[in-house]
Design an enzyme around this catalytic site. Structure first.
Site, PDB file in Angstrom:
ATOM      1  N   CYS A 217       0.868  -1.177   0.000  1.00  0.00           N
ATOM      2  CA  CYS A 217       0.000   0.000   0.000  1.00  0.00           C
ATOM      3  C   CYS A 217       0.909   1.233   0.000  1.00  0.00           C
ATOM      4  O   CYS A 217       1.829   1.323   0.827  1.00  0.00           O
ATOM      5  CB  CYS A 217      -0.893   0.002   1.240  1.00  0.00           C
ATOM      6  SG  CYS A 217      -1.852   1.526   1.414  1.00  0.00           S
TER       7      CYS A 217
ATOM      8  N   ASP B  31      -0.219  -5.971   0.353  1.00  0.00           N
ATOM      9  CA  ASP B  31      -1.490  -6.331  -0.263  1.00  0.00           C
ATOM     10  C   ASP B  31      -1.253  -7.619  -1.044  1.00  0.00           C
ATOM     11  O   ASP B  31      -0.238  -7.773  -1.719  1.00  0.00           O
ATOM     12  CB  ASP B  31      -1.963  -5.228  -1.223  1.00  0.00           C
ATOM     13  CG  ASP B  31      -2.417  -3.984  -0.480  1.00  0.00           C
ATOM     14  OD1 ASP B  31      -3.162  -4.130   0.511  1.00  0.00           O
ATOM     15  OD2 ASP B  31      -2.038  -2.876  -0.892  1.00  0.00           O
TER      16      ASP B  31
END
Length: 155
Positions: free
Chosen positions: A53, A60
């Site tokens: 992120c 992620d």
């Protein structure tokens, strides 16, 4: 490695694997499509894609699906694996990752058609599934891209 493949400029196959620590589109390699007169699909599935992120730096996780109809050149799978792995420490939003992957592959091999889907795991209770596609301008593949985008839905 097959000498014909060496002549095509493939350097990763049969050699030690060096994983890039940062986003590395330069690792992508292509080889000659031996059937450019045929329209056919090639699909890659990367169920262990990770990126960061850009705001929080948290990882992620996603499954990345790439489907394309090759033109003259095709992406070599080991180089694609190393390229996708290079996103591990790359900070970008889900939508950006999917569009960057698609654009890098279009630039690399000029496929007739390509689509990239990111099936990102939930974060804060929400899953994000970005989809990007491209068809060669002025061809039936441009029309295919438009149709598939307008009719796109995850099953």
């Amino acid at each position: 490695m097959d000498t014909n493949r060496k002549q095509e400029g493939l350097h990763l196959l049969g050699n030690d694997t060096d994983y890039a620590a940062t986003y590395a589109p330069e690792v992508l390699e292509t080889f000659q499509n031996r059937h450019p007169e045929n329209d056919y699909w090639v699909q890659f599935n990367c169920p262990e894609f990770t990126s960061l992120c850009p705001i929080t730096g948290q990882p992620d996780f996603a499954e990345i699906k790439i489907q394309y109809i090759p033109g003259e050149r095709m992406v070599e799978s080991k180089s694609l694996k190393l390229y996708l792995f290079s996103f591990r420490n790359h900070g970008d939003f889900h939508e950006d990752c999917v569009n960057i992957i698609m654009k890098d592959l279009v630039k690399l091999m000029q496929p007739k058609y390509i689509e990239v889907i990111g099936l990102f795991m939930p974060r804060g209770g929400i899953s994000i599934y970005p989809y990007a596609n491209y068809g060669q301008p002025g061809t039936k593949y441009e029309e295919l891209a438009s149709q598939r985008l307008m009719q796109h839905q995850l099953v």
